[in-house]
Design a protein around this motif. Structure first.
Motif, PDB file in Angstrom:
ATOM      1  N   LYS A 107       0.853  -1.188   0.000  1.00  0.00           N
ATOM      2  CA  LYS A 107       0.000   0.000   0.000  1.00  0.00           C
ATOM      3  C   LYS A 107       0.884   1.231   0.000  1.00  0.00           C
ATOM      4  O   LYS A 107       1.915   1.271   0.660  1.00  0.00           O
ATOM      5  N   LEU A 108       0.447   2.245  -0.732  1.00  0.00           N
ATOM      6  CA  LEU A 108       1.179   3.504  -0.801  1.00  0.00           C
ATOM      7  C   LEU A 108       0.312   4.617  -0.219  1.00  0.00           C
ATOM      8  O   LEU A 108      -0.838   4.782  -0.622  1.00  0.00           O
ATOM      9  N   ASN A 109       0.853   5.335   0.732  1.00  0.00           N
ATOM     10  CA  ASN A 109       0.160   6.459   1.361  1.00  0.00           C
ATOM     11  C   ASN A 109       0.805   7.772   0.950  1.00  0.00           C
ATOM     12  O   ASN A 109       1.977   7.807   0.570  1.00  0.00           O
ATOM     13  N   LEU A 110       0.041   8.826   1.067  1.00  0.00           N
ATOM     14  CA  LEU A 110       0.574  10.165   0.868  1.00  0.00           C
ATOM     15  C   LEU A 110      -0.273  11.130   1.677  1.00  0.00           C
ATOM     16  O   LEU A 110      -1.400  10.820   2.047  1.00  0.00           O
ATOM     17  N   GLN A 111       0.271  12.268   1.951  1.00  0.00           N
ATOM     18  CA  GLN A 111      -0.467  13.316   2.636  1.00  0.00           C
ATOM     19  C   GLN A 111      -0.503  14.532   1.733  1.00  0.00           C
ATOM     20  O   GLN A 111       0.474  14.840   1.048  1.00  0.00           O
ATOM     21  N   ILE A 112      -1.650  15.207   1.746  1.00  0.00           N
ATOM     22  CA  ILE A 112      -1.860  16.399   0.934  1.00  0.00           C
ATOM     23  C   ILE A 112      -2.304  17.507   1.869  1.00  0.00           C
ATOM     24  O   ILE A 112      -3.156  17.282   2.736  1.00  0.00           O
ATOM     25  N   MET A 113      -1.752  18.683   1.688  1.00  0.00           N
ATOM     26  CA  MET A 113      -2.192  19.809   2.498  1.00  0.00           C
ATOM     27  C   MET A 113      -3.676  20.062   2.228  1.00  0.00           C
ATOM     28  O   MET A 113      -4.125  20.009   1.079  1.00  0.00           O
ATOM     29  N   ALA A 114      -4.418  20.330   3.294  1.00  0.00           N
ATOM     30  CA  ALA A 114      -5.876  20.480   3.192  1.00  0.00           C
ATOM     31  C   ALA A 114      -6.286  21.614   2.260  1.00  0.00           C
ATOM     32  O   ALA A 114      -7.363  21.575   1.672  1.00  0.00           O
ATOM     33  N   ASN A 115      -5.432  22.609   2.079  1.00  0.00           N
ATOM     34  CA  ASN A 115      -5.777  23.761   1.245  1.00  0.00           C
ATOM     35  C   ASN A 115      -5.384  23.567  -0.223  1.00  0.00           C
ATOM     36  O   ASN A 115      -5.260  24.540  -0.961  1.00  0.00           O
ATOM     37  N   LYS A 116      -5.214  22.322  -0.663  1.00  0.00           N
ATOM     38  CA  LYS A 116      -4.838  22.043  -2.052  1.00  0.00           C
ATOM     39  C   LYS A 116      -5.840  21.085  -2.703  1.00  0.00           C
ATOM     40  O   LYS A 116      -5.514  19.930  -3.004  1.00  0.00           O
ATOM     41  N   PRO A 117      -7.068  21.554  -2.962  1.00  0.00           N
ATOM     42  CA  PRO A 117      -8.076  20.663  -3.550  1.00  0.00           C
ATOM     43  C   PRO A 117      -7.700  20.167  -4.943  1.00  0.00           C
ATOM     44  O   PRO A 117      -8.079  19.055  -5.331  1.00  0.00           O
ATOM     45  N   GLU A 118      -6.952  20.958  -5.713  1.00  0.00           N
ATOM     46  CA  GLU A 118      -6.558  20.509  -7.049  1.00  0.00           C
ATOM     47  C   GLU A 118      -5.609  19.316  -6.963  1.00  0.00           C
ATOM     48  O   GLU A 118      -5.653  18.414  -7.809  1.00  0.00           O
ATOM     49  N   THR A 119      -4.784  19.283  -5.932  1.00  0.00           N
ATOM     50  CA  THR A 119      -3.885  18.150  -5.727  1.00  0.00           C
ATOM     51  C   THR A 119      -4.684  16.926  -5.307  1.00  0.00           C
ATOM     52  O   THR A 119      -4.433  15.809  -5.777  1.00  0.00           O
ATOM     53  N   GLN A 120      -5.666  17.124  -4.452  1.00  0.00           N
ATOM     54  CA  GLN A 120      -6.530  16.023  -4.045  1.00  0.00           C
ATOM     55  C   GLN A 120      -7.248  15.438  -5.259  1.00  0.00           C
ATOM     56  O   GLN A 120      -7.344  14.213  -5.406  1.00  0.00           O
ATOM     57  N   ALA A 121      -7.736  16.286  -6.142  1.00  0.00           N
ATOM     58  CA  ALA A 121      -8.439  15.828  -7.344  1.00  0.00           C
ATOM     59  C   ALA A 121      -7.505  15.042  -8.260  1.00  0.00           C
ATOM     60  O   ALA A 121      -7.905  14.030  -8.852  1.00  0.00           O
ATOM     61  N   PHE A 122      -6.260  15.491  -8.384  1.00  0.00           N
ATOM     62  CA  PHE A 122      -5.280  14.785  -9.212  1.00  0.00           C
ATOM     63  C   PHE A 122      -5.098  13.351  -8.725  1.00  0.00           C
ATOM     64  O   PHE A 122      -5.181  12.395  -9.496  1.00  0.00           O
ATOM     65  N   TYR A 123      -4.855  13.191  -7.429  1.00  0.00           N
ATOM     66  CA  TYR A 123      -4.633  11.846  -6.894  1.00  0.00           C
ATOM     67  C   TYR A 123      -5.885  10.988  -6.972  1.00  0.00           C
ATOM     68  O   TYR A 123      -5.801   9.781  -7.210  1.00  0.00           O
ATOM     69  N   ALA A 124      -7.051  11.589  -6.789  1.00  0.00           N
ATOM     70  CA  ALA A 124      -8.302  10.839  -6.915  1.00  0.00           C
ATOM     71  C   ALA A 124      -8.428  10.253  -8.319  1.00  0.00           C
ATOM     72  O   ALA A 124      -8.860   9.106  -8.491  1.00  0.00           O
ATOM     73  N   LYS A 125      -8.017  11.008  -9.340  1.00  0.00           N
ATOM     74  CA  LYS A 125      -8.061  10.510 -10.725  1.00  0.00           C
ATOM     75  C   LYS A 125      -7.146   9.306 -10.926  1.00  0.00           C
ATOM     76  O   LYS A 125      -7.370   8.495 -11.818  1.00  0.00           O
ATOM     77  N   LEU A 126      -6.096   9.218 -10.101  1.00  0.00           N
ATOM     78  CA  LEU A 126      -5.151   8.108 -10.212  1.00  0.00           C
ATOM     79  C   LEU A 126      -5.565   6.908  -9.360  1.00  0.00           C
ATOM     80  O   LEU A 126      -4.829   5.933  -9.261  1.00  0.00           O
ATOM     81  N   GLY A 127      -6.739   7.006  -8.715  1.00  0.00           N
ATOM     82  CA  GLY A 127      -7.241   5.881  -7.940  1.00  0.00           C
ATOM     83  C   GLY A 127      -6.982   5.955  -6.447  1.00  0.00           C
ATOM     84  O   GLY A 127      -7.317   5.026  -5.717  1.00  0.00           O
ATOM     85  N   TYR A 128      -6.380   7.029  -5.991  1.00  0.00           N
ATOM     86  CA  TYR A 128      -6.143   7.187  -4.553  1.00  0.00           C
ATOM     87  C   TYR A 128      -7.445   7.635  -3.892  1.00  0.00           C
ATOM     88  O   TYR A 128      -8.214   8.389  -4.475  1.00  0.00           O
ATOM     89  N   GLN A 129      -7.655   7.147  -2.678  1.00  0.00           N
ATOM     90  CA  GLN A 129      -8.859   7.498  -1.933  1.00  0.00           C
ATOM     91  C   GLN A 129      -8.460   8.025  -0.564  1.00  0.00           C
ATOM     92  O   GLN A 129      -7.446   7.622  -0.005  1.00  0.00           O
ATOM     93  N   MET A 130      -9.314   8.881  -0.017  1.00  0.00           N
ATOM     94  CA  MET A 130      -9.060   9.398   1.311  1.00  0.00           C
ATOM     95  C   MET A 130      -9.279   8.270   2.316  1.00  0.00           C
ATOM     96  O   MET A 130     -10.313   7.610   2.308  1.00  0.00           O
ATOM     97  N   ASP A 131      -8.283   8.033   3.147  1.00  0.00           N
ATOM     98  CA  ASP A 131      -8.416   7.056   4.219  1.00  0.00           C
ATOM     99  C   ASP A 131      -9.138   7.707   5.390  1.00  0.00           C
ATOM    100  O   ASP A 131      -8.988   8.909   5.633  1.00  0.00           O
ATOM    101  N   GLU A 132      -9.897   6.919   6.110  1.00  0.00           N
ATOM    102  CA  GLU A 132     -10.613   7.432   7.284  1.00  0.00           C
ATOM    103  C   GLU A 132      -9.673   7.418   8.484  1.00  0.00           C
ATOM    104  O   GLU A 132      -9.819   6.627   9.411  1.00  0.00           O
TER     105      GLU A 132
END
Length: 140
Positions: A107-132
């Motif tokens: 499994k590969l994890n990453l952290q994204i700064m909360a104020n970067k929604p465009e970065t969150q969208a990029f990773y979501a397109k690659l199949g990454y999901q927000m972990d709870e």
């Protein structure tokens, strides 16, 4: 784009790219955001997982990953502003994923700064999901 392992001769080009891609590195009072220290630390720990992307002779991208035997982490994905939207970030991520998968990382994890929604969208397109989970940190 050619992707290869970072070489110390890449240092100045990486620093210039990171200054552009990560303006938060310039935040006063944040010594943990020292890009030179990040490079030194990565070279001391799994330097084979510090990748750079080159277009002709120009360094246009970076990504670092690590594996602790339990799961992997991705850091410092950056692509030059004038080269974004061409699939280079995706290629760097996929290269890093393959490198970790090759050594058995599940499994590969990453952290994204909360104020970067465009970065969150990029990773979501690659199949990454927000972990709870809630991310905690402590400066040592």
């Amino acid at each position: 784009m050619i992707i290869r392992i970072f070489d110390e001769r890449d240092t100045q080009a990486v620093l210039a790219l990171w200054a552009q891609a990560f303006p938060e590195y310039a935040t006063p009072g944040k010594p943990q955001r020292d890009p030179r220290l990040s490079i030194r630390n990565k070279l001391a720990m799994q330097p084979e997982f510090f990748f750079v992307g080159l277009l002709e002779e120009r360094l246009i991208g970076t990504v670092m990953v690590g594996y602790d035997g339990h799961r992997g982490w991705m850091y410092s994905l950056a692509v030059a502003e004038d080269e974004r939207g061409n699939g280079y970030a995706r290629a760097l991520v996929e290269h890093a994923e393959r490198a970790l998968a090759a050594i058995g990382c599940p499994k590969l994890n990453l952290q994204i700064m909360a104020n970067k929604p465009e970065t969150q969208a990029f990773y979501a397109k690659l199949g990454y999901q927000m972990d709870e989970v809630v991310s905690f940190g402590k400066r040592l």
